[in-house]
Scaffold this motif. Structure first.
Motif, PDB file in Angstrom:
ATOM      1  N   ILE A   1      50.970  -1.536 -37.619  1.00  9.33           N
ATOM      2  CA  ILE A   1      50.428  -2.598 -38.452  1.00  9.33           C
ATOM      3  C   ILE A   1      51.464  -3.709 -38.559  1.00  9.33           C
ATOM      4  N   VAL A   2      51.077  -4.902 -38.126  1.00  9.41           N
ATOM      5  CA  VAL A   2      51.966  -6.062 -38.146  1.00  9.41           C
ATOM      6  C   VAL A   2      51.440  -7.035 -39.198  1.00  9.41           C
ATOM      7  N   ARG A   3      52.344  -7.682 -39.916  1.00  2.92           N
ATOM      8  CA  ARG A   3      51.908  -8.592 -40.990  1.00  2.92           C
ATOM      9  C   ARG A   3      52.324 -10.026 -40.671  1.00  2.92           C
ATOM     10  N   TYR A   4      51.476 -10.961 -41.113  1.00  6.03           N
ATOM     11  CA  TYR A   4      51.700 -12.387 -40.891  1.00  6.03           C
ATOM     12  C   TYR A   4      51.447 -13.134 -42.203  1.00  6.03           C
ATOM     13  N   PRO A   5      52.056 -14.343 -42.342  1.00  4.88           N
ATOM     14  CA  PRO A   5      51.823 -15.126 -43.570  1.00  4.88           C
ATOM     15  C   PRO A   5      50.347 -15.450 -43.759  1.00  4.88           C
ATOM     16  N   HIS A   6      49.641 -15.722 -42.663  1.00  2.00           N
ATOM     17  CA  HIS A   6      48.211 -16.032 -42.714  1.00  2.00           C
ATOM     18  C   HIS A   6      47.649 -15.891 -41.303  1.00  2.00           C
ATOM     19  N   ALA A   7      46.325 -15.962 -41.188  1.00  2.41           N
ATOM     20  CA  ALA A   7      45.674 -15.738 -39.897  1.00  2.41           C
ATOM     21  C   ALA A   7      46.044 -16.798 -38.872  1.00  2.41           C
TER      22      ALA A   7
ATOM     23  N   PRO B   1      59.919 -14.856 -29.019  1.00  3.69           N
ATOM     24  CA  PRO B   1      60.141 -13.408 -29.016  1.00  3.69           C
ATOM     25  C   PRO B   1      58.829 -12.660 -28.788  1.00  3.69           C
ATOM     26  N   ASP B   2      58.831 -11.735 -27.842  1.00  3.96           N
ATOM     27  CA  ASP B   2      57.635 -10.975 -27.493  1.00  3.96           C
ATOM     28  C   ASP B   2      57.815  -9.558 -28.028  1.00  3.96           C
ATOM     29  N   PHE B   3      57.433  -9.362 -29.298  1.00  2.93           N
ATOM     30  CA  PHE B   3      57.711  -8.084 -29.935  1.00  2.93           C
ATOM     31  C   PHE B   3      56.861  -6.958 -29.345  1.00  2.93           C
ATOM     32  N   VAL B   4      55.678  -7.281 -28.803  1.00  2.75           N
ATOM     33  CA  VAL B   4      54.822  -6.244 -28.224  1.00  2.75           C
ATOM     34  C   VAL B   4      55.492  -5.652 -26.984  1.00  2.75           C
ATOM     35  N   THR B   5      55.979  -6.510 -26.087  1.00  3.36           N
ATOM     36  CA  THR B   5      56.668  -6.030 -24.895  1.00  3.36           C
ATOM     37  C   THR B   5      57.925  -5.259 -25.275  1.00  3.36           C
ATOM     38  N   THR B   6      58.668  -5.758 -26.256  1.00  6.02           N
ATOM     39  CA  THR B   6      59.876  -5.066 -26.705  1.00  6.02           C
ATOM     40  C   THR B   6      59.543  -3.675 -27.227  1.00  6.02           C
ATOM     41  N   LEU B   7      58.447  -3.576 -27.996  1.00  3.01           N
ATOM     42  CA  LEU B   7      58.016  -2.294 -28.543  1.00  3.01           C
ATOM     43  C   LEU B   7      57.647  -1.321 -27.429  1.00  3.01           C
ATOM     44  N   VAL B   8      56.889  -1.799 -26.442  1.00  7.47           N
ATOM     45  CA  VAL B   8      56.437  -0.947 -25.351  1.00  7.47           C
ATOM     46  C   VAL B   8      57.616  -0.509 -24.471  1.00  7.47           C
TER      47      VAL B   8
ATOM     48  N   ALA C   1      48.324 -15.092 -24.789  1.00  5.80           N
ATOM     49  CA  ALA C   1      47.325 -14.054 -25.045  1.00  5.80           C
ATOM     50  C   ALA C   1      46.060 -14.623 -25.675  1.00  5.80           C
ATOM     51  N   SER C   2      45.747 -15.880 -25.364  1.00  9.53           N
ATOM     52  CA  SER C   2      44.508 -16.469 -25.868  1.00  9.53           C
ATOM     53  C   SER C   2      43.306 -15.817 -25.196  1.00  9.53           C
ATOM     54  N   ASN C   3      42.123 -16.171 -25.662  1.00  7.01           N
ATOM     55  CA  ASN C   3      40.869 -15.573 -25.200  1.00  7.01           C
ATOM     56  C   ASN C   3      40.778 -15.542 -23.667  1.00  7.01           C
ATOM     57  N   PRO C   4      40.755 -14.321 -23.036  1.00  4.27           N
ATOM     58  CA  PRO C   4      40.707 -14.238 -21.572  1.00  4.27           C
ATOM     59  C   PRO C   4      39.316 -13.918 -21.023  1.00  4.27           C
ATOM     60  N   LEU C   5      38.293 -13.962 -21.867  1.00  5.54           N
ATOM     61  CA  LEU C   5      36.974 -13.488 -21.473  1.00  5.54           C
ATOM     62  C   LEU C   5      36.263 -14.478 -20.558  1.00  5.54           C
ATOM     63  N   ALA C   6      35.580 -13.942 -19.552  1.00  7.07           N
ATOM     64  CA  ALA C   6      34.798 -14.787 -18.656  1.00  7.07           C
ATOM     65  C   ALA C   6      33.594 -15.373 -19.385  1.00  7.07           C
ATOM     66  N   ASP C   7      32.978 -14.590 -20.262  1.00  2.75           N
ATOM     67  CA  ASP C   7      31.792 -15.034 -20.986  1.00  2.75           C
ATOM     68  C   ASP C   7      32.187 -15.591 -22.354  1.00  2.75           C
ATOM     69  N   ARG C   8      33.078 -16.557 -22.353  1.00  2.14           N
ATOM     70  CA  ARG C   8      33.553 -17.153 -23.597  1.00  2.14           C
ATOM     71  C   ARG C   8      32.854 -18.497 -23.820  1.00  2.14           C
ATOM     72  N   SER C   9      32.905 -18.968 -25.033  1.00  2.00           N
ATOM     73  CA  SER C   9      32.379 -20.292 -25.315  1.00  2.00           C
ATOM     74  C   SER C   9      33.297 -21.339 -24.691  1.00  2.00           C
TER      75      SER C   9
ATOM     76  N   ALA D   1      48.868 -18.166 -38.411  1.00  5.69           N
ATOM     77  CA  ALA D   1      50.158 -17.808 -37.816  1.00  5.69           C
ATOM     78  C   ALA D   1      49.963 -16.775 -36.715  1.00  5.69           C
ATOM     79  N   LEU D   2      49.060 -15.825 -36.932  1.00 10.97           N
ATOM     80  CA  LEU D   2      48.744 -14.840 -35.901  1.00 10.97           C
ATOM     81  C   LEU D   2      48.139 -15.520 -34.675  1.00 10.97           C
ATOM     82  N   MET D   3      47.195 -16.427 -34.883  1.00  7.59           N
ATOM     83  CA  MET D   3      46.557 -17.130 -33.768  1.00  7.59           C
ATOM     84  C   MET D   3      47.576 -17.957 -32.980  1.00  7.59           C
ATOM     85  N   ALA D   4      48.500 -18.598 -33.694  1.00 11.05           N
ATOM     86  CA  ALA D   4      49.529 -19.401 -33.026  1.00 11.05           C
ATOM     87  C   ALA D   4      50.438 -18.522 -32.172  1.00 11.05           C
ATOM     88  N   GLU D   5      50.781 -17.336 -32.663  1.00 10.35           N
ATOM     89  CA  GLU D   5      51.644 -16.448 -31.886  1.00 10.35           C
ATOM     90  C   GLU D   5      50.921 -15.943 -30.637  1.00 10.35           C
TER      91      GLU D   5
END
Length: 278
Positions: A186-192, A25-32, A204-212, A194-198
């Motif tokens: 403000i969106v809530r998650y059981p722990h951080a 479920p993509d709640f951000v797209t649904t919201l927009v 939506a993982s790190n898209p930066l060119a200058d990333r590690s 869970a947010l990273m997994a979503e």
């Protein structure tokens, strides 16, 4: 002309999207999309040629409803192999909508200007992008974790559009009557974790060119989760994540639009108005 800095890696973004879990479920797209419906409903005009652009065209609406009536959308994927702007056939669109793409564009003024060039006179551009306060808690947690585990900071959360800059970007692109507003959730998650997994499942993982280029270790992720919980957890243990949506709108110039008065053309002095109110 100097090329804009390459903050984002378009190829990596496409790879992340290709790997995402399409059933998640993509709640951000649904919201927009819900917000888009409300905004279109206030527009008392027909749209005979409308285009909508987004990361997943399959989740974009095929039809819209303005205050004048229903209309059809041409749908285009935001991230393609041809660059930051997909190939748009023809021009003279009276409505172009860009959803959740602008925040990952390296040349934002150029992108807006190219969309502006596809509009008919008095055509409308609507864009929704993630704003500067989005995921600020996660960004701070990783800064803390990087400092404690690796002794330095790495770019792990993308910078987003600032609402204070949005109006100027629209004007720079040649759009009239520019408007920018922001909605914060403000969106809530059981722990951080869970947010990273979503974020990963939504592409939506790190898209930066200058990333590690080194993968995040379990130690680093655990430190980030601990830092997140210590700063942004509610009494029930769940953590908070800020989602900021910036909406931009502007019109292709047309003679029928309201024009600002020329400097010095006022016929009434301010002091006379103030004196009359006494």
């Amino acid at each position: 002309m100097q090329a804009p800095p390459q903050i984002f890696d378009p190829g990596l973004i496409r790879l992340h999207l290709d790997r995402r879990n399409s059933t998640e479920p993509d709640f951000v797209t649904t919201l927009v999309l819900g917000d888009l419906e409300d905004r279109l409903a206030t527009l008392l005009r027909p749209f005979s040629r409308a285009l909508i652009i987004g990361p997943d065209p399959g989740k974009l609406p095929a039809f819209g409803q303005s205050g004048h009536g229903s209309f059809s959308f041409q749908r285009l994927p935001a991230f393609t192999s041809v660059g930051e702007l997909p190939e748009i056939e023809g021009d003279n669109y009276d409505l172009i909508v860009s959803l959740l793409h602008l925040q990952c564009v390296n040349d934002v003024p150029g992108y807006l200007a190219r969309l502006r060039a596809k509009l008919a006179p008095d055509g409308l551009l609507l864009a929704a992008a993630l704003g500067g306060e989005t995921l600020t808690e996660l960004r701070e947690a990783f800064l803390s974790a990087d400092a404690s585990v690796q002794g330095g900071a790495s770019a792990r959360v993308a910078p987003f559009v600032q609402v204070r800059d949005a109006g100027a970007l629209l004007q720079r692109a040649g759009l009239a009557l520019p408007v920018a507003d922001v909605e914060t959730h403000i969106v809530r998650y059981p722990h951080a974790l869970a947010l990273m997994a979503e974020l990963k499942s939504l592409g939506a993982s790190n898209p930066l060119a200058d990333r590690s280029r080194l993968p995040a270790t379990r130690t680093l992720l655990a430190a980030a989760a601990e830092a997140y919980a210590s700063r942004d957890a509610d009494p029930d243990g769940r953590i908070r994540a800020t989602l900021e949506i910036i909406w931009l709108s502007g019109w292709a110039p047309h003679a029928s639009q309201q024009q600002p008065l020329k400097p010095g053309s006022a016929t009434t002095k301010l002091r006379d108005v103030l004196a009359g109110g006494k």
